[in-house]
Design a protein around this motif. Structure first.
Motif, PDB file in Angstrom:
ATOM      1  N   ILE A  66       0.938  -0.984  -0.004  1.00 12.69           N
ATOM      2  CA  ILE A  66       0.060  -0.056  -0.040  1.00 12.69           C
ATOM      3  C   ILE A  66       1.009   1.208  -0.177  1.00 12.69           C
ATOM      4  CG2 ILE A  66      -0.177  -0.285   2.407  1.00 12.69           C
ATOM      5  CD1 ILE A  66      -3.051   1.025   2.146  1.00 12.69           C
ATOM      6  N   HIS A  67       0.567   2.088  -0.813  1.00 21.99           N
ATOM      7  CA  HIS A  67       1.285   3.377  -1.118  1.00 21.99           C
ATOM      8  C   HIS A  67       0.587   4.570  -0.751  1.00 21.99           C
ATOM      9  CE1 HIS A  67       4.380   0.858  -3.315  1.00 21.99           C
ATOM     10  NE2 HIS A  67       3.266   0.537  -3.923  1.00 21.99           N
ATOM     11  N   GLN A  68       1.228   5.512  -0.130  1.00 22.41           N
ATOM     12  CA  GLN A  68       0.573   6.852   0.181  1.00 22.41           C
ATOM     13  C   GLN A  68       1.759   7.926  -0.266  1.00 22.41           C
ATOM     14  OE1 GLN A  68      -0.956   5.834   4.229  1.00 22.41           O
ATOM     15  NE2 GLN A  68      -1.668   7.775   3.834  1.00 22.41           N
TER      16      GLN A  68
ATOM     17  N   CYS B  87      -3.916   7.247  -2.085  1.00 19.12           N
ATOM     18  CA  CYS B  87      -3.545   6.010  -1.657  1.00 19.12           C
ATOM     19  C   CYS B  87      -3.815   4.915  -2.727  1.00 19.12           C
ATOM     20  CB  CYS B  87      -4.345   5.795  -0.423  1.00 19.12           C
ATOM     21  SG  CYS B  87      -4.289   3.981   0.185  1.00 19.12           S
TER      22      CYS B  87
ATOM     23  N   TRP C 267      -9.839   5.558   5.016  1.00 16.33           N
ATOM     24  CA  TRP C 267      -8.808   6.705   5.441  1.00 16.33           C
ATOM     25  C   TRP C 267      -8.969   7.084   6.992  1.00 16.33           C
ATOM     26  CZ3 TRP C 267      -4.882   8.844   3.299  1.00 16.33           C
ATOM     27  CH2 TRP C 267      -4.873   8.808   1.790  1.00 16.33           C
TER      28      TRP C 267
ATOM     29  N   CYS D   7      -3.809   5.748   5.185  1.00 18.87           N
ATOM     30  CA  CYS D   7      -4.904   4.880   4.457  1.00 18.87           C
ATOM     31  C   CYS D   7      -4.655   3.498   4.714  1.00 18.87           C
ATOM     32  CB  CYS D   7      -4.503   5.203   2.861  1.00 18.87           C
ATOM     33  SG  CYS D   7      -5.350   4.288   1.782  1.00 18.87           S
TER      34      CYS D   7
ATOM     35  N   GLY E 104      -0.767   2.106   5.395  1.00 19.91           N
ATOM     36  CA  GLY E 104       0.182   2.536   4.524  1.00 19.91           C
ATOM     37  C   GLY E 104       1.058   3.408   5.624  1.00 19.91           C
TER      38      GLY E 104
ATOM     39  N   THR F 114       0.401  10.134   5.566  1.00 18.42           N
ATOM     40  CA  THR F 114       0.945  11.613   5.202  1.00 18.42           C
ATOM     41  C   THR F 114       0.854  12.409   6.302  1.00 18.42           C
ATOM     42  OG1 THR F 114       0.106  11.200   2.675  1.00 18.42           O
ATOM     43  CG2 THR F 114       0.475  13.344   3.764  1.00 18.42           C
TER      44      THR F 114
END
Lengths: 111, 114
Positions: free
Chosen positions: B4-6, B23, B35, B91, B106, B109
């Motif tokens: 999983i990327h943010q 995300c 979220w 996320c 993730g 941020t």
């Protein structure tokens, strides 16, 4: 989902077992107990979960009382890297359900 | 395996400016997406969750909105940021169905609104 109560903070000596309690007296029969932890400035990490039997994995053990009204997460040999906020969460195992995080327990492992 | 990327990892924005956090999840299909926001010294608060494309559930009334334009993409937005929107935004995803739900988070941020 049932409400949980955890101590705000705990300390543990490095190398000793850390026992983190959680009360969930209103838990219903189809709700699981989940534990997550969050190291500072990182996303939460899943640790373990169980329904009524005790569970063990490579990270921790979960002891659930017979009446399921409380549980204890055990880190058998705490290290400095285990310093984190630990969240006890009770939820149903239904698709699309979501976790409700409380304030958790700040565990500090001391050298 | 699933990842999983943010992005972005950190963001500093002035009050009143717009926001878009993205995300994406790899290695799985039809995930549930979430979220969360964590204010300083507080626990995680669920903001939105989604069980499919275009399906968004809001947990708390607020200045933010979410969208899911693709199966594995979840976007958090605001038209005008408030100071109170500062926090750590996470996320998460969980597999659809299965015998249990574990949410995988993730990297987050960190948003500072000045």
């Amino acid at each position: 989902d049932a409400k949980t109560t955890q101590p705000t903070s705990m300390d543990c000596a490095e190398g000793r077992a850390a026992n983190l309690p959680c009360n969930h007296s209103t838990i219903s029969g189809n709700e699981y107990v989940y534990w997550y932890r969050q190291i500072h400035s990182q996303g939460p990490q899943y640790i373990i979960h169980g329904l009524k039997n005790n569970e063990t994995n490579e990270m921790a053990s979960l002891i659930i009382t017979e009446d399921r009204k409380s549980s204890t997460l055990i880190l058998p040999h705490a290290t400095l890297r285990d310093t984190a906020v630990y969240y006890c969460i009770v939820k149903q195992e239904t698709s699309g359900s979501r976790l409700t995080f409380g304030e958790g327990t700040q565990l500090t492992v001391n050298p | 395996s699933q990842t999983i990327h943010q992005w972005p990892a950190t963001l500093v924005q002035p009050v009143g400016s717009p926001l878009s956090l993205e995300c994406t999840v790899e290695g799985t299909s039809n995930p549930n997406l979430y979220w969360y926001r964590q204010a300083a010294g507080r626990g995680l608060q669920l903001l939105f969750y989604s069980v499919g494309i275009g399906q968004i559930s809001s947990e708390v009334p607020q200045n933010l909105s979410a969208s899911r334009p693709q199966d594995r993409q979840f976007i958090l937005s605001s038209k005008k940021l408030l100071l109170s929107d500062s926090g750590f935004y996470l996320c998460a995803w969980s597999p659809l169905g299965g015998s249990y739900n574990e949410q995988f988070f993730g990297p987050g941020t960190r948003l500072t609104v000045l």
